[in-house]
Design a protein around this motif. Structure first.
Motif, short mmCIF file in Angstrom:
data_model
loop_
_atom_site.label_atom_id
_atom_site.label_comp_id
_atom_site.label_asym_id
_atom_site.label_seq_id
_atom_site.Cartn_x
_atom_site.Cartn_y
_atom_site.Cartn_z
N PRO A 156 207.95 57.52 29.30
CA PRO A 156 207.51 57.69 30.67
C PRO A 156 207.15 59.56 31.25
O PRO A 156 207.99 60.04 30.64
CB PRO A 156 209.85 57.41 31.34
CG PRO A 156 209.95 57.26 29.88
CD PRO A 156 208.96 57.43 28.81
N THR A 157 206.02 58.75 32.62
CA THR A 157 206.18 60.17 33.12
C THR A 157 207.20 60.00 34.70
O THR A 157 207.66 59.84 34.93
CB THR A 157 204.90 59.93 33.38
OG1 THR A 157 204.52 59.13 34.61
CG2 THR A 157 204.06 59.69 31.65
N GLY A 158 206.93 61.74 35.12
CA GLY A 158 207.52 62.12 36.22
C GLY A 158 208.88 62.45 36.29
O GLY A 158 209.98 61.98 37.22
N LYS A 159 209.40 62.62 34.84
CA LYS A 159 210.95 62.31 34.75
C LYS A 159 211.84 63.95 34.07
O LYS A 159 212.67 64.22 34.65
CB LYS A 159 211.44 61.32 33.88
CG LYS A 159 210.61 59.82 33.69
CD LYS A 159 211.92 59.01 35.01
CE LYS A 159 211.73 57.71 36.06
NZ LYS A 159 212.10 57.80 37.03
N VAL A 160 210.80 64.68 33.93
CA VAL A 160 211.66 65.70 33.08
C VAL A 160 211.96 66.88 34.00
O VAL A 160 213.20 67.09 34.44
CB VAL A 160 210.52 66.16 32.05
CG1 VAL A 160 211.15 67.64 31.86
CG2 VAL A 160 209.62 65.48 30.95
N GLY A 161 211.45 67.32 34.49
CA GLY A 161 211.61 67.57 35.79
C GLY A 161 212.33 67.36 36.59
O GLY A 161 214.05 68.17 37.03
N ILE A 162 212.79 65.69 36.91
CA ILE A 162 213.90 65.48 37.56
C ILE A 162 215.54 65.63 36.74
O ILE A 162 216.33 65.92 37.01
CB ILE A 162 213.81 64.16 38.10
CG1 ILE A 162 213.10 64.12 39.02
CG2 ILE A 162 215.39 64.06 38.00
CD1 ILE A 162 212.28 63.12 39.43
#
Length: 326
Positions: A204-210
């Protein structure tokens, strides 16, 4: 405050003189903004591209480039602080931040000296001094907090940085509990760096920063240092991979601040989701990072690289201003 019930604030990550004079008050009222942040990259865009600074520059011919820059930046910060003062006086944030010379990131005593000088020269109670969280920065943060100066600890990427910063703030607060403090946790740069790698691994992308921000938020909340909040920074979206409000919507949290460019705030007001998303349970966060490790994502290296890139970017922006002002 944007959401009073949970003490969630929106601050504007932008300053420019003509905007402060003509539009800032209107934007504050329209979007319930309660603060503003700046950095060398923002001042670079403002000073080098806006004609609003030319009149003052004509009066600064006898100063060296850094003296010219400081005179311009201090004037903007004073003007923004004056606009925000009514919010500060009623206890609804009202802060504006200015960063010390980024070339001092590894010089504790130089940072302390410059921070105190800037704070005194600006002469406004509702100013926060931004300090990058390096070992030297933490030493400076402790001293500034102990002096009662409001501090914005910036360029936080790793939980290790956050812990060292919290330790410094706690030590300083024992000597002087009066100053307000935010820890600026950077978010979107993780996904810009890692999304292509995760995509290639069908992850899944777009999750690490959050998830990283959620982990640090839990740390800050648990420490419960008086007058200390998490500030989510670098929350603008570049490109079209995610909605413009993506990082604000996914980081609505009690006792927190989100600072973002105006177009990001506009998108959140129009189409964002204001329901609280944090805290996330620690077990879920740990499982996520265990999964990344199992797929050979070296977060220690990512943390190191992002901090060095952030320090370099601000230093280069600062050098560009000084070159132009010679």
């Amino acid at each position: 405050m944007y959401i009073d019930e949970i003490r969630f604030s929106l601050w504007l990550d932008f300053l420019e003189r003509e905007f402060i004079l003509k539009d800032f008050q209107k934007v504050i009222e329209q979007y319930k903004i309660t603060g503003a942040t700046s950095n060398p990259a923002i001042f670079k865009e403002a000073i080098l591209k806006s004609p609003a600074y030319q009149e003052q520059l004509q009066t600064l011919q006898d100063k060296d480039p850094k003296g010219k820059y400081e005179a311009l930046a201090i004037k903007d910060i004073q003007m923004a602080a004056d606009v925000l003062k009514p919010l500060y006086e009623k206890g609804d944030d009202g802060f504006v931040s200015i960063e010390v010379d980024p070339r001092l990131a590894h010089d504790a005593q130089g940072t302390i000296k410059e921070a105190k000088r800037l704070y005194d020269q600006i002469g406004r109670d509702n100013v926060m001094i931004k300090i990058p969280v390096t070992p030297a920065g933490c030493e400076a943060i402790e001293e500034l907090v102990a002096s009662g100066i409001h501090v914005n600890a910036t360029l936080i990427f790793s939980p290790y940085q956050a812990r060292e910063c919290l330790d410094a703030m706690e030590r300083g607060s024992r000597k002087n509990p009066d100053g307000y403090k935010v820890l600026s946790v950077f978010v979107s740069r993780f996904d810009r760096k890692l999304d292509p790698i995760l995509q290639s691994k069908d992850l899944p992308t777009g999750k690490v920063g959050i998830m990283n921000a959620a982990k640090i938020y839990n740390m800050i909340t648990k420490r419960d240092i008086p007058k200390t909040r998490t500030l989510f920074a670098s929350t603008g979206v570049k490109g079209s991979a995610y909605p413009a409000h993506y990082y604000i919507s996914n980081l609505v949290a009690p006792d927190s601040v989100n600072t973002a460019p105006l177009h990001t705030i506009e998108a959140f007001a129009e189409d964002g989701d204001p329901k609280p998303k944090l805290p996330i349970q620690q077990e879920e966060i740990d499982q996520f990072f265990t999964m990344l490790k199992a797929h050979e994502i070296d977060m220690k290296q990512v943390y190191h690289d992002l901090l060095q890139e952030g320090l370099k970017a601000f230093e280069e922006a600062f050098e560009a201003i000084l070159q132009e002002l010679k």
